[in-house]
Each structure stands twice: as structure tokens, then as C-alpha cells.
Design an enzyme around this catalytic site. Structure first.
Site, PDB file in Angstrom:
ATOM      1  N   VAL A  98      70.947  24.384  15.925  1.00 35.31           N
ATOM      2  CA  VAL A  98      71.225  23.816  14.611  1.00 35.31           C
ATOM      3  C   VAL A  98      69.925  23.822  13.825  1.00 35.31           C
ATOM      4  CG1 VAL A  98      72.067  21.810  13.343  1.00 35.31           C
ATOM      5  CG2 VAL A  98      72.983  22.310  15.625  1.00 35.31           C
ATOM      6  N   CYS A  99      70.001  24.216  12.571  1.00 36.95           N
ATOM      7  CA  CYS A  99      68.847  24.143  11.664  1.00 36.95           C
ATOM      8  C   CYS A  99      67.666  24.920  12.269  1.00 36.95           C
ATOM      9  CB  CYS A  99      68.516  22.680  11.396  1.00 36.95           C
ATOM     10  SG  CYS A  99      67.439  22.359   9.990  1.00 36.95           S
TER      11      CYS A  99
END
Length: 218
Positions: A98-99
Site C-alpha cells: 500500500v502506498c
């Protein structure tokens, strides 16, 4: 399904807690919250996160989840963390980030030749870890899943959920969580932010982006 979440100091808590909330509801899910030590891990917003296990004692995982945050630079530079991500990710059936967690995966060699995405401000750095950047909120390349910035972690978790457990089960969990985003503002992506706001945010991210660049090219 043994799912391991990697923690490191100054992690963005929603990168971790969003996917955790979704994936923990997969049928027969067994979640493991892993860090270097058993001490609470400080997040980026004052919330400390308590590991359930440590890297040294962790068993093999079916799925590895790597969140991001400003703490990803020290995590990349930490040999124990990087080695664990490399080893666990190589053995896991599913690997996801994520991210800016994408750069921890990338530094571990797990995005080489893969299509991937990350937070918009860092997106252009993906080729530095051997990935092909794709402008999308969620990207799947084989059994590797990457999500955009922060809140995209919920979306990528539902994508995995659907692929692994089926559409109907994923839909039931979406309804149970009442995940029906309808934000009162519409600037959640550079394409809708407007030039003035985007310029200001690019200035804000200039130093963090350069720090990630330096860490992955060191």
C-alpha cells in the site's frame, strides 16, 4: 490463509489498519502483525501498534502485506526489515503493498519486471526499483498487488478478497463494513485537485520524495 502485515516505526496507520480490517474477514484468515521486536510500533499519527510476532520467529506466510509511510526510508535502510520482506515475499503466494510500501517491496527485489502503482507523489520513482508504473488505484500483476496512496489500501484489499474468496463473499464484507465512499470534497487525486493545490502539495512532498529516491538508489 496466513496473512502477515509488516510494521516499522512511522508507518502510516491507515495503510495497515485499512487492509487489516478487510482481509481479517476472509474465510479462514489468520493474521500476523510482524515487526523487528515485540515493542509497540509508533505510527505517523500518535497511535502505537502492537505486533503479534517478530520477524525472527515468524512462520511462512501465504500473503505478505507491506504498508507505507514516511518511515519507509529507514525501513529500506534497515537490513533486518529488508531481509525479512525479501524472504517472506519470495515464499508467499500473494505479495501486496500500500502506498510507499511499494518501495520496500521494490528494494527487496519483489517488483522487478512487475506492473505497479504507489502514492501519486512517488509514482515516477517506480522504475528505480525495476517496476513498470501504471496509473491506477489498484494494480495486479500475477500474484503481486500494489495500491495507491493510503486509502487505496482498502480497495486493494477488496480486490484481493474478491480474487481469493469470490465476488459474493467480498460483497458481503463490503456491505458489513458499509464501505461506500462519498467524500464531501473531490480532490483525492491529482487529476481533480487543481493546479494551485497540486503545486503546493508537490512542494510539500519534494523532500520526502527525494529521501525515497536516495534510499532506493543507495
Amino acid at each position: 490463509m496466513k496473512i502477515g502485515f509488516v510494521l516499522f516505526p512511522n508507518v502510516t496507520q491507515l495503510d495497515f489498519t485499512g487492509p487489516l480490517q478487510v482481509l481479517s474477514r476472509m474465510p479462514d484468515a489468520e493474521t500476523h502483525i510482524l515487526a523487528k521486536t515485540a515493542e509497540p510500533v509508533p505510527s505517523d499519527c500518535g497511535l502505537s501498534l502492537v505486533p503479534t510476532g517478530i520477524f525472527a520467529d515468524a512462520t511462512a506466510l501465504d500473503m505478505l502485506v507491506v504498508p507505507g509511510g514516511f518511515g519507509v526510508v529507514p525501513a529500506i535502510q534497515d537490513e533486518e526489515t529488508l531481509t525479512y520482506v525479501r524472504d517472506a515475499g519470495t515464499k508467499a503466494e500473494y505479495v501486496t503493498s500500500v502506498c510507499t510500501g511499494a518501495f520496500l517491496l521494490g528494494a527487496a527485489g519483489l517488483l522487478q519486471g512487475k506492473q505497479a502503482t504507489t502514492h501519486w507523489a512517488y509514482h515516477h520513482l517506480l522504475p528505480l526499483v525495476g517496476a513498470t508504473p501504471v496509473q491506477a488505484r489498484c494494480v495486479r500483476d500475477g500474484q503481486t498487488y500494489t495500491g495507491g496512496g493510503v486509502t487505496a489500501g482498502i480497495d486493494i484489499a477488496f480486490q484481493i478478497f474478491k480474487d481469493v474468496s469470490g465476488q459474493a463473499t467480498a460483497e458481503s464484507v463490503q456491505l458489513a463494513l458499509e464501505y461506500d465512499p462519498a467524500p464531501p470534497v473531490g480532490t483525492g487525486h491529482p487529476s481533480t485537485a487543481g493546479e494551485k493545490l497540486l503545486t503546493a502539495m508537490n512542494k510539500r512532498y519534494a523532500d520526502p520524495v527525494e529521501q525515497v529516491r536516495a534510499a532506493i538508489t543507495a
